[in-house]
Design an enzyme around this catalytic site. Sequence first.
Site, PDB file in Angstrom:
ATOM      1  N   LEU A 133       0.857  -1.179   0.000  1.00 44.81           N
ATOM      2  CA  LEU A 133       0.000   0.000   0.000  1.00 44.81           C
ATOM      3  C   LEU A 133       0.895   1.231   0.000  1.00 44.81           C
ATOM      4  CD1 LEU A 133      -2.673  -0.948   2.712  1.00 44.81           C
ATOM      5  CD2 LEU A 133      -2.982  -0.958   0.235  1.00 44.81           C
ATOM      6  N   ASP A 134       0.447   2.294  -0.666  1.00 41.58           N
ATOM      7  CA  ASP A 134       1.201   3.543  -0.644  1.00 41.58           C
ATOM      8  C   ASP A 134       1.408   4.012   0.795  1.00 41.58           C
ATOM      9  OD1 ASP A 134       1.126   3.529  -3.398  1.00 41.58           O
ATOM     10  OD2 ASP A 134      -0.531   4.960  -3.541  1.00 41.58           O
ATOM     11  N   LYS A 135       2.471   4.761   1.003  1.00 43.63           N
ATOM     12  CA  LYS A 135       2.757   5.302   2.332  1.00 43.63           C
ATOM     13  C   LYS A 135       1.558   6.056   2.902  1.00 43.63           C
ATOM     14  CE  LYS A 135       5.965   8.457   4.706  1.00 43.63           C
ATOM     15  NZ  LYS A 135       7.157   9.328   4.548  1.00 43.63           N
TER      16      LYS A 135
END
Length: 287
Positions: A133-135
């Site tokens: 998942l993106d930051k």
Amino acid sequence: MQLSIILPSTTTQTTVRELLETEWLIPRKVRHFLRTRKNVLKNNSPVMFHETVESGDKITLIFEEDDYTIPHIIPGNAKAINVLWEDDHLIIVNKPYGQKTHPNQPQETDTLLNDLAAYLKPKNQLPYVVHRLDKETSGAIVFAKNPVILPVLGRLLEQKEINRYYEAEVSGLIKKTHFTINQPIGRHRHDRRKRVIDSKKGDKAITHVTVMERLNNTTRIECQLDTGRTHQIRVHLESIHHPIIGDPLYNPTSHAKRLQLHAKSLHLIHPFTKEEINVQATPFLFD
């Protein structure tokens, strides 16, 4: 490392060779060592690769240290882990926003993978990245707990058998209730942090969108992915002029403390036990 699996009731009679090669995706080199060392057991007794197995059989695989590459992960903070589901083979956790999924540099210690390594250390287990998942995105994410199940989970992901649902709040009012965005995504030519719609060189990317609620000048939506490109939901929504609230890259003028994007639920069939797994990830507070 030793791994024991009781074959579920859905298992049809097959050979040990077919089970290891086709179902469990054990690499050829590792299968060779398992066979020559007689490190495959059926109901606690050594078994030959041409012999058959069926539902109810307990299959035990005994691995040597050099059969798989063991990753070096610096342990982080075990108390930061929010477990949604776990067994001996895989773990699903609720990722907080603002934290990377995994290190990009060997010395990093503050990513979710580091914290998970600390959580699993007392169990003498290690986490392996299945997807990311993106930051800036929070929510449900799956990790393997051994290198054996890792490629099997990867296959489920490729075959769209790990269903992931996201919720988001976007700028503006979306008129349609259900629609699909099918636009390839590639790298931004001038900004390495960003992705763009690229019809010529981009990778296939498909996002299904359902409107959940229309507010004053924003819309809450649910997204389901057929693919998992970097920034896929963020780029797709920006491409239809409804960027996500709080997105520092694709909607920098919006005012919110965080990206309003959360992986709210995840569904899969356990590749070893065939158990149906459904998890819901409570959102970390949307602002």
